[in-house]
Design an enzyme around this catalytic site. Structure first.
Site, PDB file in Angstrom:
ATOM      1  N   ILE A  14       0.886  -1.277   0.087  1.00  0.00           N
ATOM      2  CA  ILE A  14       0.062  -0.062  -0.039  1.00  0.00           C
ATOM      3  C   ILE A  14       0.919   1.286  -0.048  1.00  0.00           C
ATOM      4  O   ILE A  14       0.680   2.214  -0.906  1.00  0.00           O
ATOM      5  CB  ILE A  14      -1.147   0.101   1.386  1.00  0.00           C
ATOM      6  CG1 ILE A  14      -1.842  -1.165   1.210  1.00  0.00           C
ATOM      7  CG2 ILE A  14      -1.720   1.277   1.464  1.00  0.00           C
ATOM      8  CD1 ILE A  14      -2.768  -1.336  -0.005  1.00  0.00           C
ATOM      9  N   THR A  85      -0.395  -4.543  10.111  1.00  0.00           N
ATOM     10  CA  THR A  85      -0.837  -4.662  11.533  1.00  0.00           C
ATOM     11  C   THR A  85      -1.329  -6.127  11.257  1.00  0.00           C
ATOM     12  O   THR A  85      -2.438  -6.713  11.111  1.00  0.00           O
ATOM     13  CB  THR A  85      -2.258  -3.915  11.756  1.00  0.00           C
ATOM     14  OG1 THR A  85      -2.898  -3.861  10.657  1.00  0.00           O
ATOM     15  CG2 THR A  85      -1.887  -2.383  11.883  1.00  0.00           C
ATOM     16  N   VAL A 154      -7.988  -1.338  -1.281  1.00  0.00           N
ATOM     17  CA  VAL A 154      -7.802  -1.929  -2.820  1.00  0.00           C
ATOM     18  C   VAL A 154      -7.432  -3.304  -2.965  1.00  0.00           C
ATOM     19  O   VAL A 154      -6.728  -4.020  -1.887  1.00  0.00           O
ATOM     20  CB  VAL A 154      -6.637  -1.090  -3.308  1.00  0.00           C
ATOM     21  CG1 VAL A 154      -6.623   0.300  -3.390  1.00  0.00           C
ATOM     22  CG2 VAL A 154      -5.146  -1.280  -2.409  1.00  0.00           C
ATOM     23  N   LYS A 205     -14.001  -0.307   7.465  1.00  0.00           N
ATOM     24  CA  LYS A 205     -12.793  -1.104   6.846  1.00  0.00           C
ATOM     25  C   LYS A 205     -12.994  -2.830   7.187  1.00  0.00           C
ATOM     26  O   LYS A 205     -12.966  -3.630   6.167  1.00  0.00           O
ATOM     27  CB  LYS A 205     -11.498  -0.632   7.014  1.00  0.00           C
ATOM     28  CG  LYS A 205     -10.371  -1.431   6.547  1.00  0.00           C
ATOM     29  CD  LYS A 205     -10.281  -1.793   5.109  1.00  0.00           C
ATOM     30  CE  LYS A 205      -9.443  -2.865   4.846  1.00  0.00           C
ATOM     31  NZ  LYS A 205      -8.406  -2.797   4.162  1.00  0.00           N
ATOM     32  N   GLY A 256      -7.242 -17.139   2.229  1.00  0.00           N
ATOM     33  CA  GLY A 256      -6.020 -16.772   2.555  1.00  0.00           C
ATOM     34  C   GLY A 256      -5.852 -15.256   2.433  1.00  0.00           C
ATOM     35  O   GLY A 256      -6.904 -14.454   2.375  1.00  0.00           O
ATOM     36  N   CYS A 259      -5.398 -10.071   4.519  1.00  0.00           N
ATOM     37  CA  CYS A 259      -6.695  -9.110   4.934  1.00  0.00           C
ATOM     38  C   CYS A 259      -7.926  -9.761   5.551  1.00  0.00           C
ATOM     39  O   CYS A 259      -8.222  -9.869   6.657  1.00  0.00           O
ATOM     40  CB  CYS A 259      -7.203  -8.240   3.693  1.00  0.00           C
ATOM     41  SG  CYS A 259      -5.665  -7.559   2.735  1.00  0.00           S
TER      42      CYS A 259
HETATM   43  N1  SAJ Z   1     -12.159 -16.365  -1.642  1.00  0.00           N
HETATM   44  C1  SAJ Z   1     -13.453 -17.463  -1.587  1.00  0.00           C
HETATM   45  N2  SAJ Z   1     -14.472 -17.296  -2.167  1.00  0.00           N
HETATM   46  C2  SAJ Z   1     -14.915 -15.902  -2.649  1.00  0.00           C
HETATM   47  C3  SAJ Z   1     -14.061 -14.972  -2.771  1.00  0.00           C
HETATM   48  C4  SAJ Z   1     -12.635 -15.050  -2.079  1.00  0.00           C
HETATM   49  O1  SAJ Z   1     -12.963 -18.578  -1.168  1.00  0.00           O
HETATM   50  O2  SAJ Z   1     -15.918 -15.976  -3.253  1.00  0.00           O
HETATM   51  C5  SAJ Z   1     -11.135 -16.247  -1.122  1.00  0.00           C
HETATM   52  C6  SAJ Z   1      -9.918 -16.092  -1.981  1.00  0.00           C
HETATM   53  O3  SAJ Z   1      -9.593 -17.496  -2.744  1.00  0.00           O
HETATM   54  C7  SAJ Z   1      -8.784 -15.791  -1.190  1.00  0.00           C
HETATM   55  C8  SAJ Z   1      -9.544 -14.991  -0.187  1.00  0.00           C
HETATM   56  O4  SAJ Z   1     -10.883 -15.342  -0.323  1.00  0.00           O
HETATM   57  O5  SAJ Z   1      -8.144 -16.664  -0.387  1.00  0.00           O
HETATM   58  C9  SAJ Z   1      -9.585 -13.403  -0.316  1.00  0.00           C
HETATM   59  O6  SAJ Z   1      -9.422 -12.908  -1.524  1.00  0.00           O
HETATM   60  P1  SAJ Z   1     -10.257 -11.756  -2.026  1.00  0.00           P
HETATM   61  O7  SAJ Z   1      -9.698 -11.426  -3.502  1.00  0.00           O
HETATM   62  O8  SAJ Z   1     -11.531 -11.707  -1.552  1.00  0.00           O
HETATM   63  O9  SAJ Z   1      -9.700 -10.595  -1.088  1.00  0.00           O
HETATM   64  P2  SAJ Z   1      -8.112  -9.914  -0.896  1.00  0.00           P
HETATM   65  O10 SAJ Z   1      -7.784 -10.448   0.610  1.00  0.00           O
HETATM   66  O11 SAJ Z   1      -7.274 -10.009  -1.950  1.00  0.00           O
HETATM   67  O12 SAJ Z   1      -8.716  -8.315  -0.691  1.00  0.00           O
HETATM   68  C10 SAJ Z   1      -9.390  -7.936   0.323  1.00  0.00           C
HETATM   69  C11 SAJ Z   1     -10.503  -6.761  -0.433  1.00  0.00           C
HETATM   70  N3  SAJ Z   1     -11.686  -6.852   0.325  1.00  0.00           N
HETATM   71  C12 SAJ Z   1     -12.968  -6.611  -0.175  1.00  0.00           C
HETATM   72  O13 SAJ Z   1     -13.158  -7.200  -1.401  1.00  0.00           O
HETATM   73  C13 SAJ Z   1     -14.025  -6.469   0.708  1.00  0.00           C
HETATM   74  C14 SAJ Z   1      -9.795  -5.321  -0.879  1.00  0.00           C
HETATM   75  O14 SAJ Z   1     -10.714  -4.664  -1.292  1.00  0.00           O
HETATM   76  C15 SAJ Z   1      -9.236  -4.955   0.353  1.00  0.00           C
HETATM   77  O15 SAJ Z   1      -8.515  -3.822   0.193  1.00  0.00           O
HETATM   78  C16 SAJ Z   1      -8.192  -6.069   0.767  1.00  0.00           C
HETATM   79  O16 SAJ Z   1      -8.931  -7.249   1.175  1.00  0.00           O
HETATM   80  C17 SAJ Z   1      -7.418  -5.571   2.065  1.00  0.00           C
HETATM   81  O17 SAJ Z   1      -6.518  -4.988   2.132  1.00  0.00           O
HETATM   82  O18 SAJ Z   1      -8.175  -5.465   3.316  1.00  0.00           O
END
Ligand code: SAJ
Length: 434
Positions: A14, A85, A154, A205, A256, A259
């Site tokens: 970030i 964090t 993001v 958030k 995983g 976040c």
């Molecule tokens: N996953 C599932 N099923 C789903 C969606 C995701 O099993 O339907 C899993 C993914 O495979 C992965 C995990 O969840 O292991 C998280 O992936 P993600 O793409 O949903 O999220 P992150 O952790 O890459 O990013 C999130 C985002 N938050 C939201 O969409 C609400 C992002 O916007 C945030 O900025 C970021 O966390 C953060 O920094 O907090």
């Protein structure tokens, strides 16, 4: 006051894009990182993390003379803290990096300065943890010093675009602080900016990611229910989502990343009694690697010393990030079982704590291909080419990422996580498993 000089503390996923974007928008930016290697890399216009478009952006920022990296905070009009964090082993927030960053800038603070916390933090952190440290400067928060929380929101893989276009929520320690922070972000952000108080912004958030975690946990529970029912959870979810007010997420081998699998714990730690649903969602998602492991054992139990080919180890598709990846737990389970052999293939990952195999070596004599992440290139793996390489034609798809017809036409048994039959045995029956 005029904001011309920024000091961005923490040059990770970030902090570095944020510092570079402000630099390319005309600000004098001093980036700070505790790692001398990171500082040296950035000052050469290079990057230490993978993110589309970031290298070009950092090069432009450094070449313009507007971005320079240091190992210690430098005087500025505004300080942005973007440090990790994380949670500890026992799921407690670790605010040491925030404290360290805050203490390092205290001696530099001058009347009228603005300090912004971007790191995702438990509700109350800005008001009750950060502000008291900054008050050690002798400046009165809210009068001589502006303090705000402006959480990053993001998506890894789209960071630069989303930093510019996403709506931002800015929470001030007081309205004047919120307004100062709005003026800064308005120079960059094309999305709407919403002002509120710092604790609300912190909660917003965390609830965004908690919403996703709880929704994924529900999808994972649907998947587990559909196995004994002998039906397909992916069909159930697709058809349920045709309803205008339903939006179920998708199941998988676990959640995983740094976040979604982390932030809900900030609430559970603070409110263990009230946060029952949030806690259960975390448990459900954290149990999915074990569910996947049992699914694997069920399908290879008739094979002597089966070789498992793990396809993908990152926490989500098309990134190189393995932090908190469910594949790590699966690897630990497979390696702990003396009956199983393991080969790991992931074209996105260069450095990994476990040995990675090349494409052919990973599939040679394989008894079961276990896909844990749907990288785009996996869709182009040709099962016809693999058929003569493997020993048993068996593929377990935990993400619904492969083309079932193509694999079955080439003689593979195609198993989909979330699709019934056979029923998954209970953990108690798997005494040899761990
Ligand atoms: N996953 C599932 N099923 C789903 C969606 C995701 O099993 O339907 C899993 C993914 O495979 C992965 C995990 O969840 O292991 C998280 O992936 P993600 O793409 O949903 O999220 P992150 O952790 O890459 O990013 C999130 C985002 N938050 C939201 O969409 C609400 C992002 O916007 C945030 O900025 C970021 O966390 C953060 O920094 O907090």
């Amino acid at each position: 006051m005029v904001l011309r000089e920024l000091c961005v503390v923490g040059l990770g996923y970030i902090g570095l894009p944020t510092a570079s974007l402000f630099a390319t928008h005309g600000f004098q930016v001093k980036g700070v990182d505790i790692s001398p290697q990171v500082v040296a890399t950035i000052n050469q216009g290079d990057i230490h993390i993978e993110e589309p478009g970031l290298k070009t952006l950092v090069q432009a920022a450094v070449n313009s003379g507007n971005l320079k990296a240091y190992t210690e905070p430098q005087p500025a009009d505004c300080f942005i803290i973007a440090v990790p964090t994380p949670i500890t082993e026992d799921k407690r927030v670790d605010l040491r990096s925030v404290a360290q960053a805050a203490r390092a800038i205290v001696p530099l603070l001058r009347p009228g300065n603005l300090v912004i916390l971007e790191s995702t933090s438990p509700p109350g952190t800005t008001r009750d943890f950060l502000a008291p440290i900054l008050a050690e400067s002798g400046l009165v928060p809210g009068e001589e010093l502006f303090i705000a929380h402006c959480p990053e929101r993001v998506l890894p893989g789209k960071i630069i675009k989303e930093l510019l276009t996403n709506a931002r929520v800015i929470g001030g320690l007081d309205p004047a602080s919120a307004e100062q922070a709005r003026r800064l972000y308005a120079t960059l952000v094309e999305g709407e900016i919403h002002l509120t108080d710092a604790t609300t912004a912190e909660m917003v958030k965390i609830m965004e990611n908690t919403y996703r975690d709880v929704n994924i946990a529900l999808a994972n529970e649907v998947a587990q229910l559909c196995h004994p029912l002998g039906i397909n959870a992916w069909d159930v979810i697709r058809l349920a989502n045709l309803h205008p007010r339903v939006s179920l997420h998708t199941p998988g081998p676990g959640v995983g990343g740094h976040c979604i699998s982390v932030d809900p714990w900030f609430i559970v730690e603070k409110f263990p009694e009230a946060a029952q649903l949030i806690h259960q969602a975390r448990r459900t998602n954290d149990n999915m690697p074990d569910f996947t492991y049992r699914l694997l054992l069920e399908h290879v139990r008739h094979i002597a010393n089966p070789k498992i080919t793990l396809l993908g180890v990152t926490y989500k598709p098309d990134v190189d990030d393995v932090r908190e990846s469910p594949a790590l737990t699966l690897i630990a389970r497979i390696q702990a079982n003396p009956q199983l052999r393991l080969a790991i293939y992931d074209p996105h990952v260069k450095h990994f704590e476990h040995e990675l195999s090349g494409f052919e070596a990973a599939f040679l004599d394989s008894d079961c291909i276990l896909l844990t992440v749907g990288h785009a290139e996996f869709k182009y793996i040709n099962p016809r080419q693999l058929a003569p390489l493997v020993r048993n034609r068996l593929v377990i798809d935990t993400r619904n990422a492969l083309n079932r017809a193509e694999w079955t036409e080439n003689g593979f048994d195609y198993v989909l996580l979330g699709q019934g039959q056979p029923a998954i045995p209970s953990p108690a029956l798997l005494v040899t498993a761990s």
